[in-house]
Design an enzyme around this catalytic site. Sequence first.
Site, PDB file in Angstrom:
ATOM      1  N   PRO A 172       0.868  -1.280   0.128  1.00 25.29           N
ATOM      2  CA  PRO A 172       0.106   0.232   0.031  1.00 25.29           C
ATOM      3  C   PRO A 172       1.007   1.128   0.052  1.00 25.29           C
ATOM      4  O   PRO A 172       0.391   2.210  -0.520  1.00 25.29           O
ATOM      5  CB  PRO A 172      -0.947  -0.222   1.246  1.00 25.29           C
ATOM      6  CG  PRO A 172      -0.896  -1.657   1.555  1.00 25.29           C
ATOM      7  CD  PRO A 172       0.348  -1.947   1.260  1.00 25.29           C
ATOM      8  N   VAL A 196      -0.367  -0.828 -10.416  1.00 18.71           N
ATOM      9  CA  VAL A 196      -0.777   0.633 -10.161  1.00 18.71           C
ATOM     10  C   VAL A 196       0.131   1.668 -10.903  1.00 18.71           C
ATOM     11  O   VAL A 196       1.398   1.304 -10.718  1.00 18.71           O
ATOM     12  CB  VAL A 196      -1.350   1.100  -8.772  1.00 18.71           C
ATOM     13  CG1 VAL A 196      -2.586   0.535  -8.153  1.00 18.71           C
ATOM     14  CG2 VAL A 196      -0.060   0.843  -7.565  1.00 18.71           C
ATOM     15  N   GLU A 249      -0.279   4.396 -13.629  1.00 10.35           N
ATOM     16  CA  GLU A 249      -0.794   5.309 -14.450  1.00 10.35           C
ATOM     17  C   GLU A 249      -2.507   5.458 -14.425  1.00 10.35           C
ATOM     18  O   GLU A 249      -2.868   6.638 -14.809  1.00 10.35           O
ATOM     19  CB  GLU A 249      -0.584   4.562 -16.023  1.00 10.35           C
ATOM     20  CG  GLU A 249       0.637   4.656 -16.593  1.00 10.35           C
ATOM     21  CD  GLU A 249       1.206   3.602 -17.494  1.00 10.35           C
ATOM     22  OE1 GLU A 249       1.549   3.902 -18.531  1.00 10.35           O
ATOM     23  OE2 GLU A 249       1.383   2.644 -16.804  1.00 10.35           O
TER      24      GLU A 249
HETATM   25 MO1  MOS Z   1       4.552   3.734 -18.994  1.00  9.96          MO
HETATM   26  S1  MOS Z   1       3.871   5.162 -20.503  1.00  9.96           S
HETATM   27  O1  MOS Z   1       3.860   2.399 -19.950  1.00  9.96           O
HETATM   28  O2  MOS Z   1       6.245   3.794 -19.049  1.00  9.96           O
END
Ligand code: MOS
Length: 746
Positions: free
Chosen positions: A632, A703, A705
């Site tokens: 987390p 996690v 993006e």
């Molecule tokens: Mo991310 S744009 O898949 O490094």
Amino acid sequence: MATASTFPPKTTGSLPRVDGPLKVTGGAKYTSDYNFPGMLYAVPVCATIAKGSITAIDTSRAESMPGVKAVYHRQNIGKIYRAAPASGFSSIIDERRPPFEDDTIRYYGQYVAAVVAVTYEQAIAAASAVKVRYNIEKHDVRSHLDPEEKPKVDSTRGNPDEAFASAAVKIDSTYVTPVETHNPIELHASVASWDGQSFTLYETTQAVVNHRSVMAQMLGVPEENVRVISRFLGSGFGGKLWPWPHCMIAAQASRNLGRPVKLVVTRDMMFQNVGHRPLTQQRVRLGATPDGKLVSLMHDSLNHTSILDDYSEGCSEATAYSYSTPNLRATSGLVRRNVGTPTSMRGPGAVPGLFALESAMDELAFKLNIDPIELRLKNEPQKDEGINLPFSSRHFVECLKVGAEKFGWSQRNPKIGSMKRDGLTIGWGVAGASWIAERMESEATVELLSDGTARVSSATQDIGTGTYTVLALIVSEKTGIPTDRIEPILGDTALPAGAISGGSWATASLIPAVTEAIEKAQKVVLGLATTGSDAVFANQKEDALAFTAGRVHLKEKAPETGVPFAEILTKSNIRAASGQGKSTGTFGDPNRKFSTHSFGAQFAEVTWEPETARLRVSRVVTVIDAGRIINPKPARNQIEGAVVMGVGMALFEETNYDARFGAPINNNLADYMLTTNADAPTIDVTFLDYPDTVLNSLGARGVGEIGLAGIAAAITSAVHHATGVRVRELPIRIEDLLQPVRQVTT
Ligand code: MOS
């Protein structure tokens, strides 16, 4: 022999980054920190025009300057091949043209030569003494995009044109997101050395295995003669996924001169030569019934690309599955400009795409006079209607509801400019978020060692997101070995081939491989424990034993009664029990049974002072449904970072191309505005934590993006709520808020 000091050892919960102490003490070596005896420095010479051709290069003065060993250009760098077309996740390079392949200039800053010298300063001085003459042609860096060819249909169902034409309520809006430049603090760099047969390449890469494959092809050597190392990265945001032309220049110079060569890409070159998120222009048409049911959704996106490369941003990535509607079409097209080749930037496709789609949903809610959360609930799909498959796990509705509760959405007065606090006008906005969740092919090795420690290794890398840490945690959780006795080894093609650090998929991809490797290594220990007359568990069957909390014990008895695995290995005079594991990939699987995505809801509050035209993002509440969250603390950190980047996307980030010279002119950290501490809002992150076991046994989707998706739309919606101005072209400028509408740039 060392044994755990507490029993059972603590193996779960939030673990701070295991590589943290190395980083804060300066012990972590980044690519440009590597120095070797006899090492030389390469400095590229960049084109000062954006279109045309080289008519002459005069290197005589540069060659006679102190310390200069060579000045390379098309005639003397030696053969550099192109990499074969990409297949799956190998052989990927966005700028496919090798450096110096021809005399044509297609974008400002394109490398035309490179100086190699004994010191960096000597190389810089000589690079500025290389004289290049050009035949100049008229470049095109315009930001208004008109389709050049028939757009590609990314997804279609029903009859969207007809349904739109007859819809009771319509939205038809065009949204623009600007060129954004990745600005990781660590500059791109290559330190290349050639030993007469093989290359060792220290690289700033988010994908060592792909990097090896591309470099071997372009340098014309067998893959086994290239080793790529990337132990630590000062982030990349996608800009370091694939190789860039400087990598071949460094490697080729090293081979030509027989000495190690270091090439560091400067900050201004980062705006030219190592990718950017392309300009996007997206038309969204929504048709709805008077009570807010979508009857048609059309999303037509364009992005600019370079002259030679077909980089598609993929803005419709999330369009087909976000909402339920019988009629939909998403298309995409490319428009060529004299700019460097674009590349993936955090949440490629979905992030600009959802800015458009979620903004349009907010516009529709406003037009219908329906609460924007209510509108989304009315259009929640029961399955992925784009590919007609069930979602592996989708809790978008819960994200909206939990977020609304935490944010205090029920207090919202929808009337524009109606909410005040401390003399400021308050605006509240909401947007949905989603991001593709996949698993990539990966291998890993786990060794249980006779000193009671373990080692886990894979040729993946840690871009700063916590891959070292999550691997230590997974091995700890499965073996009961405390995390401080587990050594994760990454970032080296000498290790078993691992996943790219991209798509937020590394964790999900590695889990099956690491889990299998752990189980195999444990089985080796159980075998040793039962084999031979003097074995610890002589006369017992292997399957009567279990491996719990670092000990081997009879299944019917408690772990405390067992023997530490290190004792078993030591007794057998064996240093390491080793296991290998492999994950299969899901990306592009034609037989997939589920649509796999992460979801989220973003709530933003802005404050607006009309008297001084001062806009601030004061508060963001984000609720993320990304499967099980294994660690987390860094996961929260990822989402907080993404939100901060989202504030930058909404308010600050934009690369400007000078119309006269075609150069990115705000090419430094003073002029390219990023969110600073003072701009960052209060951020409240909640994870729903529903394990998604379609991707792996632990249920993690990964996690990173997902936290950026939807933020900009939530902010522009909040701005509309506060000011009545609908900003459709990012970033939001003060000028936008002083006038009713800003026209799309032409
Ligand atoms: Mo991310 S744009 O898949 O490094």
